[in-house]
Design a protein around this motif. Structure first.
Motif, PDB file in Angstrom:
ATOM      1  N   ARG A 313       0.805  -1.217   0.000  1.00 28.74           N
ATOM      2  CA  ARG A 313       0.000   0.000   0.000  1.00 28.74           C
ATOM      3  C   ARG A 313       0.843   1.275   0.000  1.00 28.74           C
ATOM      4  O   ARG A 313       0.317   2.356  -0.291  1.00 28.74           O
ATOM      5  CB  ARG A 313      -0.957  -0.008   1.199  1.00 28.74           C
ATOM      6  CG  ARG A 313      -2.069  -1.027   1.065  1.00 28.74           C
ATOM      7  CD  ARG A 313      -3.152  -0.827   2.109  1.00 28.74           C
ATOM      8  NE  ARG A 313      -2.816  -1.410   3.384  1.00 28.74           N
ATOM      9  CZ  ARG A 313      -2.973  -2.707   3.686  1.00 28.74           C
ATOM     10  NH1 ARG A 313      -3.438  -3.539   2.763  1.00 28.74           N
ATOM     11  NH2 ARG A 313      -2.667  -3.174   4.885  1.00 28.74           N
ATOM     12  N   VAL A 314       2.136   1.161   0.328  1.00 27.55           N
ATOM     13  CA  VAL A 314       2.968   2.366   0.294  1.00 27.55           C
ATOM     14  C   VAL A 314       3.513   2.632  -1.105  1.00 27.55           C
ATOM     15  O   VAL A 314       4.174   3.643  -1.332  1.00 27.55           O
ATOM     16  CB  VAL A 314       4.124   2.292   1.317  1.00 27.55           C
ATOM     17  CG1 VAL A 314       3.614   1.933   2.694  1.00 27.55           C
ATOM     18  CG2 VAL A 314       5.217   1.327   0.875  1.00 27.55           C
ATOM     19  N   GLU A 315       3.260   1.731  -2.048  1.00 34.71           N
ATOM     20  CA  GLU A 315       3.603   1.912  -3.462  1.00 34.71           C
ATOM     21  C   GLU A 315       5.088   2.218  -3.641  1.00 34.71           C
ATOM     22  O   GLU A 315       5.484   3.168  -4.312  1.00 34.71           O
ATOM     23  CB  GLU A 315       2.736   3.016  -4.079  1.00 34.71           C
ATOM     24  CG  GLU A 315       1.242   2.693  -4.020  1.00 34.71           C
ATOM     25  CD  GLU A 315       0.357   3.823  -4.525  1.00 34.71           C
ATOM     26  OE1 GLU A 315       0.902   4.767  -5.128  1.00 34.71           O
ATOM     27  OE2 GLU A 315      -0.866   3.767  -4.307  1.00 34.71           O
ATOM     28  N   GLN A 316       5.911   1.367  -3.054  1.00 36.31           N
ATOM     29  CA  GLN A 316       7.361   1.556  -3.136  1.00 36.31           C
ATOM     30  C   GLN A 316       7.919   1.221  -4.508  1.00 36.31           C
ATOM     31  O   GLN A 316       8.796   1.925  -5.019  1.00 36.31           O
ATOM     32  CB  GLN A 316       8.036   0.721  -2.034  1.00 36.31           C
ATOM     33  CG  GLN A 316       9.543   0.724  -2.069  1.00 36.31           C
ATOM     34  CD  GLN A 316      10.110  -0.295  -3.040  1.00 36.31           C
ATOM     35  OE1 GLN A 316       9.640  -1.440  -3.110  1.00 36.31           O
ATOM     36  NE2 GLN A 316      11.108   0.111  -3.827  1.00 36.31           N
ATOM     37  N   ARG A 317       7.445   0.147  -5.093  1.00 32.53           N
ATOM     38  CA  ARG A 317       8.028  -0.307  -6.353  1.00 32.53           C
ATOM     39  C   ARG A 317       7.838   0.736  -7.452  1.00 32.53           C
ATOM     40  O   ARG A 317       6.719   1.165  -7.751  1.00 32.53           O
ATOM     41  CB  ARG A 317       7.391  -1.621  -6.777  1.00 32.53           C
ATOM     42  CG  ARG A 317       8.017  -2.248  -8.007  1.00 32.53           C
ATOM     43  CD  ARG A 317       7.458  -3.637  -8.259  1.00 32.53           C
ATOM     44  NE  ARG A 317       7.770  -4.543  -7.154  1.00 32.53           N
ATOM     45  CZ  ARG A 317       7.350  -5.794  -7.079  1.00 32.53           C
ATOM     46  NH1 ARG A 317       6.593  -6.295  -8.055  1.00 32.53           N
ATOM     47  NH2 ARG A 317       7.661  -6.553  -6.049  1.00 32.53           N
ATOM     48  N   GLY A 318       8.936   1.185  -8.036  1.00 39.20           N
ATOM     49  CA  GLY A 318       8.879   2.156  -9.121  1.00 39.20           C
ATOM     50  C   GLY A 318       8.720   3.601  -8.686  1.00 39.20           C
ATOM     51  O   GLY A 318       8.534   4.480  -9.534  1.00 39.20           O
ATOM     52  N   ALA A 319       8.825   3.879  -7.383  1.00 40.33           N
ATOM     53  CA  ALA A 319       8.552   5.234  -6.891  1.00 40.33           C
ATOM     54  C   ALA A 319       9.559   6.255  -7.414  1.00 40.33           C
ATOM     55  O   ALA A 319       9.188   7.371  -7.800  1.00 40.33           O
ATOM     56  CB  ALA A 319       8.534   5.240  -5.366  1.00 40.33           C
ATOM     57  N   ALA A 320      10.844   5.906  -7.439  1.00 39.12           N
ATOM     58  CA  ALA A 320      11.847   6.846  -7.944  1.00 39.12           C
ATOM     59  C   ALA A 320      11.593   7.173  -9.410  1.00 39.12           C
ATOM     60  O   ALA A 320      11.752   8.326  -9.843  1.00 39.12           O
ATOM     61  CB  ALA A 320      13.252   6.273  -7.762  1.00 39.12           C
ATOM     62  N   GLY A 321      11.191   6.175 -10.175  1.00 42.34           N
ATOM     63  CA  GLY A 321      10.873   6.407 -11.574  1.00 42.34           C
ATOM     64  C   GLY A 321       9.685   7.331 -11.748  1.00 42.34           C
ATOM     65  O   GLY A 321       9.669   8.185 -12.647  1.00 42.34           O
ATOM     66  N   ARG A 322       8.682   7.191 -10.879  1.00 33.59           N
ATOM     67  CA  ARG A 322       7.524   8.088 -10.964  1.00 33.59           C
ATOM     68  C   ARG A 322       7.925   9.520 -10.623  1.00 33.59           C
ATOM     69  O   ARG A 322       7.454  10.473 -11.248  1.00 33.59           O
ATOM     70  CB  ARG A 322       6.407   7.592 -10.046  1.00 33.59           C
ATOM     71  CG  ARG A 322       5.714   6.334 -10.552  1.00 33.59           C
ATOM     72  CD  ARG A 322       4.477   5.995  -9.752  1.00 33.59           C
ATOM     73  NE  ARG A 322       4.798   5.526  -8.406  1.00 33.59           N
ATOM     74  CZ  ARG A 322       5.091   4.259  -8.094  1.00 33.59           C
ATOM     75  NH1 ARG A 322       5.129   3.341  -9.055  1.00 33.59           N
ATOM     76  NH2 ARG A 322       5.337   3.897  -6.853  1.00 33.59           N
ATOM     77  N   ALA A 323       8.801   9.679  -9.634  1.00 33.51           N
ATOM     78  CA  ALA A 323       9.285  11.024  -9.302  1.00 33.51           C
ATOM     79  C   ALA A 323      10.075  11.599 -10.477  1.00 33.51           C
ATOM     80  O   ALA A 323       9.930  12.784 -10.818  1.00 33.51           O
ATOM     81  CB  ALA A 323      10.153  10.968  -8.052  1.00 33.51           C
ATOM     82  N   ALA A 324      10.900  10.777 -11.098  1.00 34.86           N
ATOM     83  CA  ALA A 324      11.689  11.240 -12.233  1.00 34.86           C
ATOM     84  C   ALA A 324      10.802  11.665 -13.393  1.00 34.86           C
ATOM     85  O   ALA A 324      11.098  12.646 -14.094  1.00 34.86           O
ATOM     86  CB  ALA A 324      12.656  10.145 -12.667  1.00 34.86           C
ATOM     87  N   ARG A 325       9.710  10.945 -13.606  1.00 35.35           N
ATOM     88  CA  ARG A 325       8.808  11.302 -14.702  1.00 35.35           C
ATOM     89  C   ARG A 325       8.152  12.661 -14.461  1.00 35.35           C
ATOM     90  O   ARG A 325       7.858  13.393 -15.416  1.00 35.35           O
ATOM     91  CB  ARG A 325       7.759  10.214 -14.902  1.00 35.35           C
ATOM     92  CG  ARG A 325       8.323   8.958 -15.573  1.00 35.35           C
ATOM     93  CD  ARG A 325       7.231   8.074 -16.128  1.00 35.35           C
ATOM     94  NE  ARG A 325       6.399   7.488 -15.085  1.00 35.35           N
ATOM     95  CZ  ARG A 325       6.699   6.371 -14.431  1.00 35.35           C
ATOM     96  NH1 ARG A 325       7.829   5.727 -14.691  1.00 35.35           N
ATOM     97  NH2 ARG A 325       5.886   5.897 -13.517  1.00 35.35           N
ATOM     98  N   VAL A 326       7.907  12.989 -13.195  1.00 35.82           N
ATOM     99  CA  VAL A 326       7.377  14.322 -12.887  1.00 35.82           C
ATOM    100  C   VAL A 326       8.368  15.385 -13.347  1.00 35.82           C
ATOM    101  O   VAL A 326       7.993  16.386 -13.967  1.00 35.82           O
ATOM    102  CB  VAL A 326       7.107  14.466 -11.375  1.00 35.82           C
ATOM    103  CG1 VAL A 326       6.719  15.911 -11.032  1.00 35.82           C
ATOM    104  CG2 VAL A 326       6.004  13.520 -10.932  1.00 35.82           C
ATOM    105  N   LEU A 327       9.647  15.162 -13.080  1.00 36.12           N
ATOM    106  CA  LEU A 327      10.667  16.120 -13.475  1.00 36.12           C
ATOM    107  C   LEU A 327      10.837  16.142 -14.988  1.00 36.12           C
ATOM    108  O   LEU A 327      10.936  17.223 -15.603  1.00 36.12           O
ATOM    109  CB  LEU A 327      12.005  15.766 -12.813  1.00 36.12           C
ATOM    110  CG  LEU A 327      12.010  15.590 -11.293  1.00 36.12           C
ATOM    111  CD1 LEU A 327      13.422  15.365 -10.792  1.00 36.12           C
ATOM    112  CD2 LEU A 327      11.361  16.774 -10.602  1.00 36.12           C
ATOM    113  N   ASP A 328      10.879  14.991 -15.613  1.00 36.77           N
ATOM    114  CA  ASP A 328      11.079  14.921 -17.062  1.00 36.77           C
ATOM    115  C   ASP A 328       9.928  15.544 -17.831  1.00 36.77           C
ATOM    116  O   ASP A 328      10.118  16.097 -18.922  1.00 36.77           O
ATOM    117  CB  ASP A 328      11.262  13.466 -17.496  1.00 36.77           C
ATOM    118  CG  ASP A 328      12.550  12.858 -16.979  1.00 36.77           C
ATOM    119  OD1 ASP A 328      13.495  13.605 -16.668  1.00 36.77           O
ATOM    120  OD2 ASP A 328      12.618  11.610 -16.882  1.00 36.77           O
TER     121      ASP A 328
END
Length: 334
Positions: A313-328
């Motif tokens: 439920r904390v949605e850890q998997r892929g979280a850094a990638g989702r943050a990066a997509r916000v920046l990109d």
């Protein structure tokens, strides 16, 4: 070019910066007073500390006016390091012309960069962030990244900025790493961190003596227990006992181990808010303080019964990638 300001307290902000930088499509320069991680290939701008030094001069009230009349957290007059670091950031922005700068975290740096005419992405922090400085930073931000899942933690104070906030999940340095185990006996891993802890070795020794059915392992509560790589221990643990720092929680989530969370005292009740959210969502067992030795049996039983399935439920998997997509994607709401 993306700039990423990483606060120097502990290593959590730096760890998060390197995780996100590795997932972006654009070059990233980290701006920090911390030393770069060994073998890091990320561009680094070393900043001076903004704390008083013996070479500074000041009167009996020094450092003076630390909050600038209550609108900032740390802006004392007469501290050369503060002046030098802000000048160095401004010089870098003027020279490099970054497309945006991520600030994790500093109200003062966020406002400086925005005043220089650059879009700012603020990393949100848990806790009660309704004071004037935090409100200024969140209002000035072009975008906000919340490194947790909204289904677990949806603070009321963040809702006014919903149109520019992205909940990306818990960001772990271990995301995607293959599981590794060490030993096959039942173990309780007590996780410390570079941000400091109130625990001492005798706390763990007494708990272990009262609960000998587990092998008790300290990891990072002091220099003698420091582990360069805690991943195998986290993967192998029957139960992990951890503070409620964001990186520690994300790492336990990545390992998928049952957990007991004991929040440490931090400004703005940051860890208390995170721990309560996890307890309310039945992700982990939460207790307010380190229990007496004979209080561990019930907690360990509850943790093993609860298991680790709630970590999804904390949605850890892929979280850094989702943050990066916000920046990109530009990270700017107009």
């Amino acid at each position: 070019m993306i700039g990423y300001y990483a606060h120097h307290h502990g290593t959590g902000h730096m760890t998060r910066a390197t995780s996100i930088a590795a997932a972006t499509d654009e070059p990233v320069t980290v701006l920090s007073s911390r030393q770069p991680f060994p073998h890091s290939d990320i561009e680094w701008l070393q900043l001076p500390l903004d704390t008083p030094q013996p070479s500074d001069t000041g009167g009996p009230e020094y450092p003076a006016d630390e909050t600038a009349g209550g609108i900032l957290h740390w802006a004392p007059t007469g501290v050369r390091g503060l002046t030098d670091r802000m000048a160095l950031i401004a010089e870098w922005v003027a020279r490099v012309r970054p497309r945006l700068v991520v600030v994790d975290v500093s109200v003062e740096v966020a406002l400086l960069v925005r005043l220089l005419g650059v879009d700012v992405v603020v990393m949100a922090m848990p806790g009660e962030r309704t004071d004037t400085p935090h409100t200024l930073a969140y209002r000035a931000a072009s975008a906000i990244v919340a490194p947790w899942s909204r289904s677990v933690y949806d603070p009321q104070w963040l809702r006014p900025y919903a149109d520019k906030t992205t909940y990306v999940g818990a960001i772990s340095r271990f995301d995607g790493r293959a599981r590794e185990t060490v030993g096959d006996d039942a173990s309780v891993v007590v996780l410390g961190g570079a941000g400091g802890t109130t625990l001492v070795a005798s706390d763990i020794e007494l708990a272990g003596a009262a609960n000998p059915e587990f092998r008790w392992i300290a990891a990072g509560i002091d220099a003698s227990s420091w582990r360069a790589d805690v991943w195998p221990l986290l993967c192998s643990a029957t139960v992990v006992v951890t503070h409620a720092g964001q990186n520690a929680l994300a790492d336990v989530a990545a390992a998928g181990s049952p957990a007991i969370v004991i929040p440490q005292d931090r400004p703005f009740d940051e860890q208390i808010a995170s721990a309560r959210a996890l307890g309310s969502a039945s992700v982990a067992v939460v207790t307010d303080a380190w229990p007496d030795p004979d209080g561990w049996t019930a907690l360990l039983n509850r943790a093993t019964e609860l298991g680790a399935s709630g970590w999804g439920r904390v949605e850890q998997r892929g979280a850094a990638g989702r943050a990066a997509r916000v920046l990109d994607a530009g990270a700017v709401v107009r």
